[in-house]
Design an enzyme around this catalytic site. Sequence first.
Site, short mmCIF file in Angstrom:
data_model
loop_
_atom_site.label_atom_id
_atom_site.label_comp_id
_atom_site.label_asym_id
_atom_site.label_seq_id
_atom_site.Cartn_x
_atom_site.Cartn_y
_atom_site.Cartn_z
N GLY A 294 0.85 -1.18 0.00
CA GLY A 294 0.00 0.00 0.00
C GLY A 294 0.88 1.23 0.00
N ALA A 295 0.55 2.20 -0.85
CA ALA A 295 1.45 3.34 -1.07
C ALA A 295 1.90 3.99 0.23
CB ALA A 295 0.75 4.36 -1.97
N ARG B 135 10.25 -1.58 -4.92
CA ARG B 135 9.02 -1.52 -5.73
C ARG B 135 9.02 -0.15 -6.44
NH1 ARG B 135 3.48 -3.23 -3.08
NH2 ARG B 135 3.01 -3.64 -5.28
N ASP C 242 -1.17 5.13 -6.24
CA ASP C 242 0.24 4.88 -5.93
C ASP C 242 1.13 6.02 -6.41
OD1 ASP C 242 -1.12 2.09 -6.07
OD2 ASP C 242 0.72 1.87 -4.89
N LYS D 230 -3.75 0.20 -8.53
CA LYS D 230 -3.82 -1.24 -8.75
C LYS D 230 -4.46 -1.60 -10.08
CE LYS D 230 -2.40 -3.52 -6.70
NZ LYS D 230 -1.00 -3.89 -6.93
C1 LIG Z 1 -3.27 3.46 0.06
S1 LIG Z 1 -2.86 2.02 -0.73
C2 LIG Z 1 -2.62 2.61 -2.33
C3 LIG Z 1 -2.52 1.53 -3.34
O1 LIG Z 1 -1.50 0.52 -3.04
C4 LIG Z 1 -1.99 -0.75 -3.50
O2 LIG Z 1 -1.03 -1.47 -4.24
P1 LIG Z 1 -0.23 -2.71 -3.52
O3 LIG Z 1 -1.24 -3.49 -2.72
O4 LIG Z 1 0.34 -3.49 -4.68
O5 LIG Z 1 0.84 -2.06 -2.68
C5 LIG Z 1 -3.16 -0.39 -4.37
O6 LIG Z 1 -2.74 0.10 -5.63
C6 LIG Z 1 -3.75 0.72 -3.53
O7 LIG Z 1 -4.78 1.41 -4.17
#
Ligand SMILES: CSC[C@H]1O[C@H](OP(=O)(O)O)[C@H](O)[C@@H]1O
Length: 330
Positions: free
Chosen positions: A52-53, A85, A225, A236
Amino acid sequence: MKVGDRHYRTIWMEGTVVYMIDQNLLPFEFKVQAFKQREATCEAIRKMTVRGAGAIGAAAGFAMAQGFISNEDPDIARERIRATRPTARDLFYAVDRVYEAGKISVQAAIEEAQNLANANVEAAKKIGFFGDALIKDGARILTHCNAGWLGFVDYGSALSPVYTAHRNGKQIHVYADETRPRSQGARLTAWELANEGVDHTIVPDNAGAFLMSEGMIDLVITGADRIAANGDVANKIGTYEKAILAEYFGIPFFVAAPLSTFDHNTPDGSAIEIEHRSQDEVHYQTGPDGDGKMHTIRVTNPGSEAFNPAFDITPAALITGFITEKGVTN
Ligand SMILES: CSC[C@H]1O[C@H](OP(=O)(O)O)[C@H](O)[C@@H]1O
């Protein structure tokens, strides 16, 4: 947020150790893991123990502080963290801020990492306050992936307005996209919402058009992100198609993110690097059997290839507005 009757942040640093809720075990097991060295914290980001960002931004800041604590070459440490990442801007924002603080002293680096984590909490809380105004009593909201408190240090981005509206007594229902292949929606968003007592339903990623055509969705809110200077949004994989559907059905599509996610040095979405992850994330799923024993099983045709971009780019023209700690922009 609360787990049972105890408040938790997603990630925190005590002394020289970084602690985080292991998001690869949720929702089947709640476990806090400890990471004593910069490289271990980096591996946790790569493996999505923390994801998560906002949360990986805090993790990157803490990892950079650990690099200074261990007297690592700061340039090497910074590059190792930046390489974990590539898409989320908060990771780069945080590692650079702590890198600069570390030029003053190790203590300054630690304090900057803690300040960034605290600022992430405050921004997420304000996103909830401002986003609440967009949510009418009785609203049915579609979300994608997990942009809840597990994606931040606390509160979250897309889900923060949901939590604020719920706590203000509004009746809302969240439709949570399962979000294959890592199922952040089916695992993490559903766990969070159940924990907070918010009515919700997990839906297949390909149910968006049906839900909207049946008049079952009033509002779409996602996280981000990285947001380019022209307003294009990296989020995502699958976000882009939800935005197209929302446009087609005339449903408001808002993106919630703190200002640290906005990247004014990236002109538009075409310049944002999209992370491509292992095809095994598509081929395999992990979960418990009837006795609670965890198994990883193959769910695709043996021998077939899989393509696994972790993010896509939603053009600014498809976005109704942004919810930040400064308010709502239309
Ligand atoms: C506040 S979380 C933002 C964003 O991060 C997630 O990606 P990941 O689970 O691969 O880190 C997803 O894109 C969320 O929307």
